[in-house]
Design an enzyme around this catalytic site. Structure first.
Site, PDB file in Angstrom:
ATOM      1  N   GLY A   4       0.887  -0.991  -0.238  1.00 41.98           N
ATOM      2  CA  GLY A   4      -0.281   0.069  -0.087  1.00 41.98           C
ATOM      3  C   GLY A   4       0.845   1.319  -0.049  1.00 41.98           C
ATOM      4  O   GLY A   4      -0.014   2.053   0.246  1.00 41.98           O
ATOM      5  N   HIS A   5       1.998   0.983   0.338  1.00 41.72           N
ATOM      6  CA  HIS A   5       3.366   2.199   0.024  1.00 41.72           C
ATOM      7  C   HIS A   5       4.259   2.323  -1.175  1.00 41.72           C
ATOM      8  O   HIS A   5       4.982   3.191  -1.242  1.00 41.72           O
ATOM      9  CB  HIS A   5       3.949   2.010   1.049  1.00 41.72           C
ATOM     10  CG  HIS A   5       3.528   2.265   2.952  1.00 41.72           C
ATOM     11  ND1 HIS A   5       2.445   3.135   2.776  1.00 41.72           N
ATOM     12  CD2 HIS A   5       2.925   0.779   3.516  1.00 41.72           C
ATOM     13  CE1 HIS A   5       1.899   2.537   4.191  1.00 41.72           C
ATOM     14  NE2 HIS A   5       2.838   1.011   4.439  1.00 41.72           N
ATOM     15  N   LYS A  35      11.608  -0.266   8.658  1.00 44.15           N
ATOM     16  CA  LYS A  35      10.845   1.534   8.828  1.00 44.15           C
ATOM     17  C   LYS A  35      10.409   0.901  10.840  1.00 44.15           C
ATOM     18  O   LYS A  35       9.102  -0.504  10.891  1.00 44.15           O
ATOM     19  CB  LYS A  35       9.678   1.507   8.585  1.00 44.15           C
ATOM     20  CG  LYS A  35       9.848   1.967   6.758  1.00 44.15           C
ATOM     21  CD  LYS A  35       9.030   2.188   6.619  1.00 44.15           C
ATOM     22  CE  LYS A  35       7.437   1.403   5.746  1.00 44.15           C
ATOM     23  NZ  LYS A  35       7.918  -0.012   4.883  1.00 44.15           N
ATOM     24  N   HIS A  55       0.271   5.025   7.622  1.00 37.10           N
ATOM     25  CA  HIS A  55      -0.539   3.858   7.852  1.00 37.10           C
ATOM     26  C   HIS A  55      -2.419   4.002   7.403  1.00 37.10           C
ATOM     27  O   HIS A  55      -3.317   3.148   7.810  1.00 37.10           O
ATOM     28  CB  HIS A  55      -0.294   3.062   8.263  1.00 37.10           C
ATOM     29  CG  HIS A  55       0.645   2.340   8.151  1.00 37.10           C
ATOM     30  ND1 HIS A  55       2.063   3.033   8.657  1.00 37.10           N
ATOM     31  CD2 HIS A  55       1.171   1.190   7.818  1.00 37.10           C
ATOM     32  CE1 HIS A  55       3.265   1.943   8.510  1.00 37.10           C
ATOM     33  NE2 HIS A  55       2.553   1.334   8.243  1.00 37.10           N
TER      34      HIS A  55
END
Lengths: 209, 330
Positions: free
Chosen positions: B55-56, B104, B218
């Site tokens: 999703g990134h 991360k 997120h």
């Protein structure tokens, strides 16, 4: 009833069912203070736990929990994967070779799970995490077991205490996990990890009742 | 929810099939969910592995290639990869000189990468981990899980990747990655939350006159909610936060990043404001990136990432890179 291989398998089966039934609720709790994937992750992890149990055909309740833990770690991801996976694995190892655990032994297994979660996640009571549900649950479970209570009675007390611990997370400000980034805005919500933990311990009470 | 998908369950598998079809330079292992360089290992080179929730995009698979990552492990949407998957990526990246994990700072990522590193050590692969935590929106780690890793991760992957390509050893590459992380700060503002396919609705609701200040990547809400304002004010707010945390001065690398749902016309407008702010405070924008480099699905908003450059970091930033999402000098 003692805690044998059949009961252990029934527990994971019931846990999967109740988490799936509550998937939307868990995701909603997580969306409020986290990133909204806890329901889906836990459902996927417990389904993988069941699949691994079916494949490994474990012979002891300890092996059932170890197989469940490995399945969870392998498929869940997020923080809940390592935390729940390691918790089940440690609980299973704590049961050792016994085929028919009594309440005291199950209490020790739950305590081993709590210790593993605290070590891995670094959370303490009051941080607004699953630890806030599991800590009072283990204490309540062991208190009943220490008085010579059955697994069923201890599990009942443990589930009640977990639900009370879950309710007690509402006024807390999160200090661990993604909810911690909200600061004071995390106050006023149930912690999703404590919520899934309460569901799983209620499942234990129901299959042993 | 209206999305160009077959079903929420197949989003990642479908995207990985598309990456494989679009980029012959990549080897995509659909079973283990690992994106690595086609052509495999290059003897002696330190391997670089990163990963995290999907999703990134283009993070992290889009940064696999010459001068950057050797392999990436994309998890479920917004969910960290699992240890076995990270181990598979580590093996794909291992060229006999050890592997750097670029992680991360999110609890799930940190825990799963830690478990994977232990599995890799069991197979005699030396792993060093660097955790990125460049988010200036998070003040300390006493009351939180610590600063989040956000846009600075792209800088770490590029600069550590360049050093590894030049033949630096694992400890040198890891030290450089740590230095980049320490020299970098980010801040993000969201106008509208992205929608996780499995959830079907936006991660948070914002009124027309509201913005979320200090969001992560997120769709999690930010630290506080503010009033919508001209981009001039939103950029100034962001750079004020960064500047208060680590002075924005000297030669800088600046990334004006879109979160996935923001048109380039708005990002360029924001970059104009950022450049003016920085020059007004005596800094120099020596290098820049404007576009979607670390996204949050279809979230609307931007993040600004600023790194202080010295000669070595500038040289390594300028070194050739050839990946699907970053490509120059080669």
């Amino acid at each position: 009833m003692a805690f044998d291989t059949t009961t252990a398998t029934a527990w994971i089966t019931a846990a999967e069912a109740v988490v799936k039934a509550n998937e939307a609720r868990l995701t909603g709790l997580d969306a409020a203070i986290g990133d909204g994937d806890h329901g889906a992750n836990m459902a996927r992890g417990l389904t993988a736990a069941l699949a691994n149990i079916a494949e490994k055909e474990p012979a002891t309740p300890g092996d059932v929990l170890v197989a469940a833990g490995r399945g969870i770690v392998a498929k869940t991801g997020g923080a809940s994967g390592p935390l729940y996976g390691t918790a089940f694995r440690r609980a299973g190892k704590a049961l050792g070779d016994t085929t028919d655990a009594d309440a005291a032994q199950v209490g020790e297994a739950l305590e081993a799970a709590l210790t593993a979660i605290k070590e891995l996640g670094g959370a303490a009571e009051g941080d607004k995490t699953m630890v806030d549900a599991l800590t009072p649950a283990v204490a309540a479970f062991q208190a009943v077991a220490g008085d010579g209570g059955t697994v069923a009675a201890a599990a009942q007390a443990g589930a009640d205490a977990a639900e009370a611990g879950l309710a007690a997370t509402v006024p807390l400000q999160a200090r661990k996990g993604r909810a911690s980034y909200l600061g004071p805005r995390s106050v006023g919500h149930e912690d999703p990890g404590a919520a899934s933990l309460a569901l799983i311990l209620r499942a234990l009470a129901e299959v042993t009742a | 929810m209206k999305k160009l998908i077959n079903s929420p369950d197949s989003v990642i598998a479908d995207a990985l099939r598309g990456m494989a079809a679009a980029h012959p330079s990549l080897a995509v292992d659909l079973e283990n969910r690992v994106v690595s360089r086609a052509g495999g290992a290059m003897a002696g080179k330190v391997g670089l592995v990163s990963g995290g929730g999907s999703g990134h995009e283009p993070l992290h698979g889009g940064y696999v290639g010459y001068g950057m990552l050797d392999a990436a492990a994309p998890g479920e949407v917004y969910t960290s990869p699992v240890p076995d998957q990270i181990l598979a990526a580590t093996k794909a990246a291992d060229h006999g000189s050890g592997v750097l994990h670029i992680v991360k700072n999110y609890t799930g990522d940190v825990l799963n990468f830690r478990m994977a590193a232990e599995l890799a050590e069991d197979e005699d692969i030396r792993v060093v981990s660097v955790v990125t935590n460049d988010d200036a929106a998070v003040e300390d780690s006493t009351y939180t899980a610590g600063r989040r890793g956000v846009g600075g991760t792209v800088f770490v992957e590029k600069i550590a990747g360049a050093a590894a390509e030049e033949g630096a050893d694992l400890d040198t590459v890891a030290a450089l990655a740590t230095r980049v992380n320490e020299a970098t700060r980010s801040f993000a503002i969201a106008l509208h939350a992205g929608t996780v396919p499995a959830a079907g609705k936006p991660g948070f609701d914002l009124a027309e006159n509201e913005v979320e200040l200090g969001v992560g990547i997120h769709g999690e809400p930010g630290r506080e909610r503010g009033a919508m304002a001209p981009v001039h004010d939103l950029v100034a707010y962001s750079l004020d936060v960064i500047h208060a945390d680590r002075p924005v001065s000297g030669n800088l690398l600046v990334m004006l990043n879109g979160q996935g749902g923001t048109p380039l016309i708005e990002l360029y407008g924001a970059f104009a404001e950022a450049t003016a702010w920085i020059e007004g405070h005596g800094g120099t924008v020596a290098r820049s990136l404007v576009g979607n480099y670390i996204t949050s699905l279809d979230q609307q908003g931007f993040s600004i990432t600023v790194m202080s450059l010295d000669d070595e970091l500038l040289r390594l930033w300028d070194a050739p890179v050839s990946t699907p999402a970053l490509r120059w000098g080669r």
